[in-house]
Design an enzyme around this catalytic site. Structure first.
Site, PDB file in Angstrom:
ATOM      1  N   ARG A  83       0.834  -1.206   0.000  1.00 54.37           N
ATOM      2  CA  ARG A  83       0.000   0.000   0.000  1.00 54.37           C
ATOM      3  C   ARG A  83       0.865   1.250   0.000  1.00 54.37           C
ATOM      4  NH1 ARG A  83      -5.458   1.385   3.422  1.00 54.37           N
ATOM      5  NH2 ARG A  83      -5.730   3.501   2.618  1.00 54.37           N
ATOM      6  N   ARG A  92      -6.303   2.878  -3.658  1.00 54.66           N
ATOM      7  CA  ARG A  92      -5.427   2.102  -2.774  1.00 54.66           C
ATOM      8  C   ARG A  92      -5.198   0.699  -3.322  1.00 54.66           C
ATOM      9  NH1 ARG A  92      -9.304   2.710   1.462  1.00 54.66           N
ATOM     10  NH2 ARG A  92      -8.712   4.873   1.339  1.00 54.66           N
ATOM     11  N   ASP A  95      -6.774  -2.192   1.195  1.00 51.16           N
ATOM     12  CA  ASP A  95      -7.328  -1.603   2.411  1.00 51.16           C
ATOM     13  C   ASP A  95      -7.921  -2.766   3.196  1.00 51.16           C
ATOM     14  OD1 ASP A  95      -8.356   0.387   4.192  1.00 51.16           O
ATOM     15  OD2 ASP A  95     -10.291   0.332   3.157  1.00 51.16           O
ATOM     16  N   ASP A  97     -10.057  -3.405   6.713  1.00 50.92           N
ATOM     17  CA  ASP A  97     -10.773  -2.747   7.809  1.00 50.92           C
ATOM     18  C   ASP A  97     -11.396  -3.786   8.738  1.00 50.92           C
ATOM     19  OD1 ASP A  97     -10.299  -0.143   6.863  1.00 50.92           O
ATOM     20  OD2 ASP A  97     -12.026  -0.253   5.516  1.00 50.92           O
TER      21      ASP A  97
HETATM   22  N1  PH2 Z   1     -13.335   2.283   0.300  1.00 43.98           N
HETATM   23  C1  PH2 Z   1     -13.321   3.576   0.617  1.00 43.98           C
HETATM   24  C2  PH2 Z   1     -14.036   4.572  -0.159  1.00 43.98           C
HETATM   25  N2  PH2 Z   1     -14.856   4.058  -1.189  1.00 43.98           N
HETATM   26  N3  PH2 Z   1     -15.700   2.296  -2.491  1.00 43.98           N
HETATM   27  C3  PH2 Z   1     -15.758   0.983  -2.766  1.00 43.98           C
HETATM   28  N4  PH2 Z   1     -16.555   0.553  -3.742  1.00 43.98           N
HETATM   29  N5  PH2 Z   1     -15.025   0.064  -2.062  1.00 43.98           N
HETATM   30  C4  PH2 Z   1     -14.195   0.450  -1.057  1.00 43.98           C
HETATM   31  O1  PH2 Z   1     -13.526  -0.421  -0.441  1.00 43.98           O
HETATM   32  C5  PH2 Z   1     -14.113   1.820  -0.727  1.00 43.98           C
HETATM   33  C6  PH2 Z   1     -14.894   2.728  -1.483  1.00 43.98           C
HETATM   34  C7  PH2 Z   1     -12.566   4.051   1.789  1.00 43.98           C
HETATM   35  O2  PH2 Z   1     -12.204   3.077   2.650  1.00 43.98           O
HETATM   36 MG    MG Z   2     -11.896   1.348   4.150  1.00 43.81          MG
HETATM   37 MG    MG Z   3      -8.800   1.308   6.135  1.00 43.35          MG
END
Ligand code: PH2
Ligand code: MG
Ligand code: MG
Length: 172
Positions: A83, A92, A95, A97
């Site tokens: 990343r 990114r 990510d 979470d």
């Molecule tokens: N993550 C974000 C912002 N927007 N959109 C999609 N479709 N998928 C994501 O994982 C995503 C996002 C910020 O964490």
């Molecule tokens: Mg996120």
């Molecule tokens: Mg995150």
């Protein structure tokens, strides 16, 4: 061991490879085991909409790490996978979470658990519900599926199998 749902996303270069690499790193950690993975979902960018489509997936893990240590582990995996630091909500490579950590409710400087925006995000709701259709949101006490609507479903463009579990099974 604690049941934890993680959300993974990527919208740069070889998106599937970044996600698979993150899953391998997670599963290799002594304090984590990947139990179930959802399909891969190609999704429209949410929030900041002028960027590429994402691939999103959710996973259920068993972990012996407490929430803060798990958070540190996933940050180190994001770095290992490659990343690059960019703007908030921007593109990114990977990510990761923490969506739910057992039934814990945490609001500290470092962590908000459950993830604050789960109920507004089709790309989070649909993959979690695929793993566990009867999951209850520990804060609102409502069934997670009650938050689905056609708007959120319309942000999903394509769904295909993630054979991570099968591939891992063959190696063991
Ligand atoms: N993550 C974000 C912002 N927007 N959109 C999609 N479709 N998928 C994501 O994982 C995503 C996002 C910020 O964490
Ligand atoms: Mg996120
Ligand atoms: Mg995150």
């Amino acid at each position: 061991m604690n049941n934890v749902y993680l959300g993974l996303g990527s919208n740069v270069a070889d998106r599937e490879r970044f996600i698979n690499s993150a899953l391998l790193h997670l599963n290799e950690d002594k304090g984590c085991k990947v139990l179930k993975t959802s399909s891969f979902y190609e999704t429209r960018p949410y929030g900041k909409t002028d960027q590429s489509n994402f691939i999103n997936t959710a996973v259920l893990i068993h972990t012996s790490h407490n929430p803060l240590n798990l958070f540190k582990l996933i940050k180190s995996i994001e770095n290992k996978v490659g990343r690059i630091k960019r703007e908030r909500w921007g593109p990114r490579e990977i990510d990761i979470d923490i969506l739910f950590y057992a039934n814990e409710l945490i609001e500290s400087d470092e962590l908000t658990i459950p993830h604050a925006d789960i109920i507004n995000r089709g790309f989070v709701l649909l993959p979690i519900l695929e793993i566990n259709p009867s999951i209850i949101h520990p804060k609102t006490k409502k069934l997670l599926k009650e938050y689905l609507d056609t708007n959120k479903e319309n942000d999903i463009l394509r769904i295909w199998n993630n054979d991570f579990n099968e591939r891992q099974g063959k190696q063991n």
